[in-house]
Design a protein around this motif. Sequence first.
Motif, PDB file in Angstrom:
ATOM      1  N   GLY A  37      32.982  36.995  54.271  1.00 53.65           N
ATOM      2  CA  GLY A  37      33.398  36.754  52.894  1.00 53.65           C
ATOM      3  C   GLY A  37      32.352  37.200  51.905  1.00 53.65           C
ATOM      4  N   ASN A  38      32.773  37.493  50.699  1.00 56.15           N
ATOM      5  CA  ASN A  38      31.877  37.948  49.626  1.00 56.15           C
ATOM      6  C   ASN A  38      31.086  39.193  50.016  1.00 56.15           C
ATOM      7  OD1 ASN A  38      32.604  35.761  47.918  1.00 56.15           O
ATOM      8  ND2 ASN A  38      31.149  34.436  49.009  1.00 56.15           N
ATOM      9  N   GLY A  39      31.652  40.015  50.870  1.00 53.78           N
ATOM     10  CA  GLY A  39      31.006  41.264  51.265  1.00 53.78           C
ATOM     11  C   GLY A  39      29.948  41.106  52.327  1.00 53.78           C
ATOM     12  N   HIS A  40      29.745  39.895  52.876  1.00 57.82           N
ATOM     13  CA  HIS A  40      28.723  39.666  53.890  1.00 57.82           C
ATOM     14  C   HIS A  40      29.302  39.854  55.290  1.00 57.82           C
ATOM     15  CE1 HIS A  40      26.156  38.337  50.709  1.00 57.82           C
ATOM     16  NE2 HIS A  40      26.855  37.248  50.449  1.00 57.82           N
ATOM     17  N   ARG A  41      28.417  40.177  56.242  1.00 57.28           N
ATOM     18  CA  ARG A  41      28.816  40.366  57.633  1.00 57.28           C
ATOM     19  C   ARG A  41      27.886  39.578  58.542  1.00 57.28           C
ATOM     20  NH1 ARG A  41      27.710  46.565  57.887  1.00 57.28           N
ATOM     21  NH2 ARG A  41      28.376  46.472  60.056  1.00 57.28           N
ATOM     22  N   TRP A  42      28.457  39.034  59.610  1.00 51.97           N
ATOM     23  CA  TRP A  42      27.652  38.483  60.702  1.00 51.97           C
ATOM     24  C   TRP A  42      27.508  39.611  61.709  1.00 51.97           C
ATOM     25  CZ3 TRP A  42      24.827  34.201  61.691  1.00 51.97           C
ATOM     26  CH2 TRP A  42      24.444  33.963  63.016  1.00 51.97           C
ATOM     27  N   LEU A  43      26.313  40.193  61.735  1.00 55.85           N
ATOM     28  CA  LEU A  43      26.073  41.399  62.516  1.00 55.85           C
ATOM     29  C   LEU A  43      24.920  41.164  63.478  1.00 55.85           C
ATOM     30  CD1 LEU A  43      26.522  44.428  63.110  1.00 55.85           C
ATOM     31  CD2 LEU A  43      25.081  44.934  61.120  1.00 55.85           C
ATOM     32  N   THR A  44      25.218  41.204  64.771  1.00 58.06           N
ATOM     33  CA  THR A  44      24.171  41.004  65.768  1.00 58.06           C
ATOM     34  C   THR A  44      24.086  42.203  66.699  1.00 58.06           C
ATOM     35  OG1 THR A  44      25.544  39.908  67.455  1.00 58.06           O
ATOM     36  CG2 THR A  44      24.586  38.516  65.716  1.00 58.06           C
ATOM     37  N   VAL A  45      22.869  42.468  67.172  1.00 61.88           N
ATOM     38  CA  VAL A  45      22.626  43.543  68.134  1.00 61.88           C
ATOM     39  C   VAL A  45      21.803  42.974  69.283  1.00 61.88           C
ATOM     40  CG1 VAL A  45      22.726  45.386  66.415  1.00 61.88           C
ATOM     41  CG2 VAL A  45      20.527  44.284  66.891  1.00 61.88           C
ATOM     42  N   GLU A  54      20.921  37.863  71.209  1.00 65.95           N
ATOM     43  CA  GLU A  54      21.512  38.515  70.044  1.00 65.95           C
ATOM     44  C   GLU A  54      20.573  38.388  68.848  1.00 65.95           C
ATOM     45  OE1 GLU A  54      25.693  37.873  69.181  1.00 65.95           O
ATOM     46  OE2 GLU A  54      25.947  36.934  71.157  1.00 65.95           O
ATOM     47  N   ILE A  55      20.319  39.509  68.195  1.00 63.48           N
ATOM     48  CA  ILE A  55      19.460  39.543  67.019  1.00 63.48           C
ATOM     49  C   ILE A  55      20.350  39.732  65.796  1.00 63.48           C
ATOM     50  CG2 ILE A  55      17.570  40.736  65.867  1.00 63.48           C
ATOM     51  CD1 ILE A  55      16.672  41.699  68.665  1.00 63.48           C
ATOM     52  N   ASN A  56      20.313  38.770  64.908  1.00 63.44           N
ATOM     53  CA  ASN A  56      21.140  38.823  63.702  1.00 63.44           C
ATOM     54  C   ASN A  56      20.407  39.614  62.623  1.00 63.44           C
ATOM     55  OD1 ASN A  56      23.048  38.354  61.749  1.00 63.44           O
ATOM     56  ND2 ASN A  56      22.389  36.271  61.320  1.00 63.44           N
ATOM     57  N   LEU A  57      20.986  40.716  62.195  1.00 66.30           N
ATOM     58  CA  LEU A  57      20.406  41.518  61.115  1.00 66.30           C
ATOM     59  C   LEU A  57      20.846  40.893  59.796  1.00 66.30           C
ATOM     60  CD1 LEU A  57      21.126  45.072  62.591  1.00 66.30           C
ATOM     61  CD2 LEU A  57      19.043  43.685  62.820  1.00 66.30           C
ATOM     62  N   THR A  58      19.951  40.113  59.200  1.00 69.28           N
ATOM     63  CA  THR A  58      20.289  39.279  58.047  1.00 69.28           C
ATOM     64  C   THR A  58      19.834  39.926  56.754  1.00 69.28           C
ATOM     65  OG1 THR A  58      19.951  37.330  59.449  1.00 69.28           O
ATOM     66  CG2 THR A  58      20.061  36.965  57.066  1.00 69.28           C
ATOM     67  N   PRO A  59      20.747  40.282  55.863  1.00 68.26           N
ATOM     68  CA  PRO A  59      20.345  40.898  54.598  1.00 68.26           C
ATOM     69  C   PRO A  59      19.716  39.869  53.657  1.00 68.26           C
ATOM     70  CG  PRO A  59      22.709  40.501  54.609  1.00 68.26           C
ATOM     71  CD  PRO A  59      22.215  40.122  55.972  1.00 68.26           C
ATOM     72  N   ALA A  62      20.432  37.655  47.027  1.00 69.04           N
ATOM     73  CA  ALA A  62      20.702  36.411  46.308  1.00 69.04           C
ATOM     74  C   ALA A  62      22.089  35.905  46.679  1.00 69.04           C
ATOM     75  CB  ALA A  62      20.598  36.631  44.802  1.00 69.04           C
ATOM     76  N   GLY A  63      22.213  34.596  46.853  1.00 66.12           N
ATOM     77  CA  GLY A  63      23.492  34.012  47.190  1.00 66.12           C
ATOM     78  C   GLY A  63      23.771  33.951  48.674  1.00 66.12           C
ATOM     79  N   PHE A  64      22.904  34.513  49.480  1.00 66.31           N
ATOM     80  CA  PHE A  64      23.067  34.493  50.933  1.00 66.31           C
ATOM     81  C   PHE A  64      21.892  33.704  51.516  1.00 66.31           C
ATOM     82  CE2 PHE A  64      23.386  36.657  55.183  1.00 66.31           C
ATOM     83  CZ  PHE A  64      24.692  36.282  55.451  1.00 66.31           C
TER      84      PHE A  64
END
Length: 199
Positions: A37-45, A54-59, A62-64
């Motif tokens: 939601g709000n353009g965010h992704r749960w992205l793991t590699v 799993e490594i979460n690439l966390t942007p 602001a707001g996240f």
Amino acid sequence: MITSVTHFNINVLDQARACDFYTNKLGFTIVTDVPMGNGHRWLTVTPPGNPGLEINLTPVVAGFGHTKASAEALRELISSGTFGVGVLTCNNVYATYEELKAKGVEFTKPPKEEFYGTEALFKDDSGNWWSPAQLKKPETAKTPGLLYKPYPRSSTIWGITISADRLIVASARTTHSSPAKILKVKLILGPTPLDVFGT
């Protein structure tokens, strides 16, 4: 009882660019990529040889999980190369060094023999640094709890604590014969600037 580590975060400046770096340059595999939601992704590699990690690439935006001020401060620290992520073990660190250099990975240290093995250092696309290493077999040291021979020099350890309204960076120095000693704690963001110096 804790049995394993399955997930951890890496703070990145641009999630899509980081995904390209970790998959196409380091050879990691995408495990999960779902919208939040709000353009965010749960992205793991996951790295080769560690399918359960799993490594979460966390942007860092602001707001996240961040205010605008804390996001800007953290982004500046990341881009300046403040944070080390971990060690990537290799069968042949020299070959890995040449392979990653050919793919455009920026190294800050070529392979060098250390007391624990042979390591190099590189930065990811955001500025986080990793150590690809060919480690020596662990030795049982005389000091309980140590796996390697004590390092003859002191080391400075950096730590960071982040909340919605404050960003704290701390450093400590330790040697093989003495416990960690706090050098400096700095409150970068918060109600008031604060510096606390240890002895």
